[in-house]
Motif scaffolding. Structure first.
Motif, PDB file in Angstrom:
ATOM      1  N   LYS A  45      -4.515  -7.039  -7.725  1.00 24.26           N
ATOM      2  CA  LYS A  45      -5.735  -7.509  -7.054  1.00 24.26           C
ATOM      3  C   LYS A  45      -5.772  -7.256  -5.548  1.00 24.26           C
ATOM      4  CE  LYS A  45      -6.281 -11.240 -10.442  1.00 24.26           C
ATOM      5  NZ  LYS A  45      -6.248 -12.706 -10.666  1.00 24.26           N
ATOM      6  N   ALA A  46      -4.699  -6.780  -4.967  1.00 27.87           N
ATOM      7  CA  ALA A  46      -4.630  -6.655  -3.503  1.00 27.87           C
ATOM      8  C   ALA A  46      -5.688  -5.702  -2.956  1.00 27.87           C
ATOM      9  CB  ALA A  46      -3.240  -6.193  -3.081  1.00 27.87           C
ATOM     10  N   THR A  47      -6.356  -6.137  -1.904  1.00 35.49           N
ATOM     11  CA  THR A  47      -7.313  -5.294  -1.181  1.00 35.49           C
ATOM     12  C   THR A  47      -6.614  -4.619  -0.011  1.00 35.49           C
ATOM     13  OG1 THR A  47      -7.942  -7.072   0.332  1.00 35.49           O
ATOM     14  CG2 THR A  47      -9.140  -6.933  -1.767  1.00 35.49           C
ATOM     15  N   THR A  48      -7.320  -3.730   0.646  1.00 35.96           N
ATOM     16  CA  THR A  48      -6.756  -3.082   1.833  1.00 35.96           C
ATOM     17  C   THR A  48      -6.389  -4.118   2.889  1.00 35.96           C
ATOM     18  OG1 THR A  48      -8.097  -1.106   1.435  1.00 35.96           O
ATOM     19  CG2 THR A  48      -7.210  -1.402   3.652  1.00 35.96           C
ATOM     20  N   ARG A  49      -7.233  -5.116   3.033  1.00 33.92           N
ATOM     21  CA  ARG A  49      -6.950  -6.182   4.000  1.00 33.92           C
ATOM     22  C   ARG A  49      -5.687  -6.956   3.617  1.00 33.92           C
ATOM     23  NH1 ARG A  49     -11.410 -10.684   6.005  1.00 33.92           N
ATOM     24  NH2 ARG A  49     -10.072 -11.723   7.550  1.00 33.92           N
ATOM     25  N   ASP A  50      -5.500  -7.210   2.329  1.00 27.95           N
ATOM     26  CA  ASP A  50      -4.296  -7.899   1.862  1.00 27.95           C
ATOM     27  C   ASP A  50      -3.046  -7.073   2.155  1.00 27.95           C
ATOM     28  OD1 ASP A  50      -5.746 -10.063   0.773  1.00 27.95           O
ATOM     29  OD2 ASP A  50      -6.047  -8.978  -1.124  1.00 27.95           O
ATOM     30  N   ILE A  51      -3.147  -5.779   1.912  1.00 29.11           N
ATOM     31  CA  ILE A  51      -2.015  -4.883   2.172  1.00 29.11           C
ATOM     32  C   ILE A  51      -1.621  -4.946   3.644  1.00 29.11           C
ATOM     33  CG2 ILE A  51      -1.280  -2.466   2.224  1.00 29.11           C
ATOM     34  CD1 ILE A  51      -1.404  -3.603  -0.588  1.00 29.11           C
ATOM     35  N   GLU A  52      -2.607  -4.915   4.510  1.00 29.12           N
ATOM     36  CA  GLU A  52      -2.331  -4.973   5.949  1.00 29.12           C
ATOM     37  C   GLU A  52      -1.722  -6.315   6.341  1.00 29.12           C
ATOM     38  OE1 GLU A  52      -2.311  -2.454   8.060  1.00 29.12           O
ATOM     39  OE2 GLU A  52      -2.743  -1.355   6.202  1.00 29.12           O
ATOM     40  N   ARG A  53      -2.168  -7.377   5.684  1.00 27.84           N
ATOM     41  CA  ARG A  53      -1.595  -8.694   5.970  1.00 27.84           C
ATOM     42  C   ARG A  53      -0.115  -8.732   5.621  1.00 27.84           C
ATOM     43  NH1 ARG A  53      -2.558 -14.341   2.649  1.00 27.84           N
ATOM     44  NH2 ARG A  53      -1.311 -15.671   4.037  1.00 27.84           N
ATOM     45  N   LEU A  54       0.240  -8.207   4.451  1.00 21.34           N
ATOM     46  CA  LEU A  54       1.643  -8.186   4.045  1.00 21.34           C
ATOM     47  C   LEU A  54       2.480  -7.295   4.958  1.00 21.34           C
ATOM     48  CD1 LEU A  54       1.336  -7.978   0.138  1.00 21.34           C
ATOM     49  CD2 LEU A  54       1.880  -9.991   1.527  1.00 21.34           C
ATOM     50  N   ARG A  55       1.914  -6.159   5.350  1.00 15.21           N
ATOM     51  CA  ARG A  55       2.614  -5.253   6.260  1.00 15.21           C
ATOM     52  C   ARG A  55       2.923  -5.968   7.579  1.00 15.21           C
ATOM     53  NH1 ARG A  55       2.045   0.220   6.017  1.00 15.21           N
ATOM     54  NH2 ARG A  55      -0.056   0.007   5.131  1.00 15.21           N
ATOM     55  N   ASP A  56       1.932  -6.708   8.083  1.00 16.22           N
ATOM     56  CA  ASP A  56       2.098  -7.431   9.336  1.00 16.22           C
ATOM     57  C   ASP A  56       3.150  -8.538   9.206  1.00 16.22           C
ATOM     58  OD1 ASP A  56       1.174  -8.235  12.103  1.00 16.22           O
ATOM     59  OD2 ASP A  56       0.643 -10.067  11.014  1.00 16.22           O
ATOM     60  N   LEU A  57       3.139  -9.262   8.094  1.00 11.14           N
ATOM     61  CA  LEU A  57       4.114 -10.331   7.893  1.00 11.14           C
ATOM     62  C   LEU A  57       5.541  -9.788   7.897  1.00 11.14           C
ATOM     63  CD1 LEU A  57       2.387 -12.481   5.105  1.00 11.14           C
ATOM     64  CD2 LEU A  57       2.890 -13.204   7.453  1.00 11.14           C
ATOM     65  N   ILE A  58       5.744  -8.653   7.227  1.00 11.69           N
ATOM     66  CA  ILE A  58       7.081  -8.064   7.170  1.00 11.69           C
ATOM     67  C   ILE A  58       7.508  -7.570   8.545  1.00 11.69           C
ATOM     68  CG2 ILE A  58       8.447  -6.159   6.238  1.00 11.69           C
ATOM     69  CD1 ILE A  58       6.805  -6.426   3.654  1.00 11.69           C
TER      70      ILE A  58
END
Length: 229
Positions: free
Chosen positions: A105-118
């Motif tokens: 279900k991940a959107t592009t925005r979700d992907i960027e959020r996870l990238r930022d968290l890591i």
């Protein structure tokens, strides 16, 4: 109580707000296992009366996030080896499901959020800022259920982490790269939409990071046995 203090609260919805603040502190490991909490100290830190704090403490005792030793003594529980193993087994199933759903279900925005968290977690570890690193680790895990749009599962994980937060915090800095390396694999799988790989990666993360906690608990049991002998 420990040196940790809260920001003073506004006067609206105090009961829920106090519960949420104390629960968040437990999840993020702000209180160590066996730390003694007093209603008066918490009320002073939060800038509120003792009544909403007392109510929050009672709720957290019901959630098994705190234990009442006596009428005036409330402590953060010391998780036993058996209880930890049970909670970890449950987490493997539930967080594996969360990772699968996040991958689907991940959107592009979700992907960027996870990238930022890591990325932020990596910086915090490099700076040896364990408080921030620990918070980002917890946020990453909860983000998977949020991205997967699993509201009920998120609530269950919240209760599990209420019990696990202090123990994870106690061991986090000892875990080193084991505490974050698999987050990269989880991210890569979600970015590709690979649910199977995402599940495998989060299971590896919980298992490998948990080995440090297991070693600590086994050492504690051995020490207790030696004292008893």
């Amino acid at each position: 109580m420990t040196g940790f203090s809260f920001e003073t609260l506004e006067r609206e919805n105090l009961g829920e707000t106090v519960y949420a603040r104390v629960a968040e502190a437990l999840i993020k490991g702000r209180f160590a296992p066996d730390a003694r909490l007093t209603i008066r100290d918490l009320a002073q830190s939060l800038g509120t009366s003792v009544t909403p704090v007392r109510d929050a403490i009672l709720r957290l005792i019901q959630d098994e996030a705190l234990v009442q030793k006596s009428v005036r003594e409330v402590r953060v529980p010391i998780i036993t080896l058996e209880r930890y193993r049970e909670i970890r087994q449950i987490r493997l199933k539930l967080e594996g499901l969360a990772a699968r759903e996040a991958a689907l279900k991940a959107t592009t925005r979700d992907i960027e959020r996870l990238r930022d968290l890591i990325a932020r977690n990596e910086r915090a570890i490099a700076d040896r800022n364990w408080t921030e690193a620990l918070e980002l680790n917890q946020t990453f895990h909860f983000a998977l259920a949020d991205i997967g749009d699993m509201v009920v599962l998120r609530g269950i994980l919240n209760r599990l982490w209420l019990q696990m937060g202090p123990l994870i915090a106690e061991s986090y800095h000892e875990g080193g790269r084991a505490m974050i390396d698999n987050h990269h694999a989880v991210f890569a799988a979600i970015e590709k939409g690979d649910a199977d790989a995402a599940e495998r990666a989060i299971i590896a993360d919980i298992t490998e990071g948990g080995n440090v906690i297991l070693e600590r608990l086994l050492g504690r049991r051995a020490a207790d046995t030696a004292k008893a002998g």
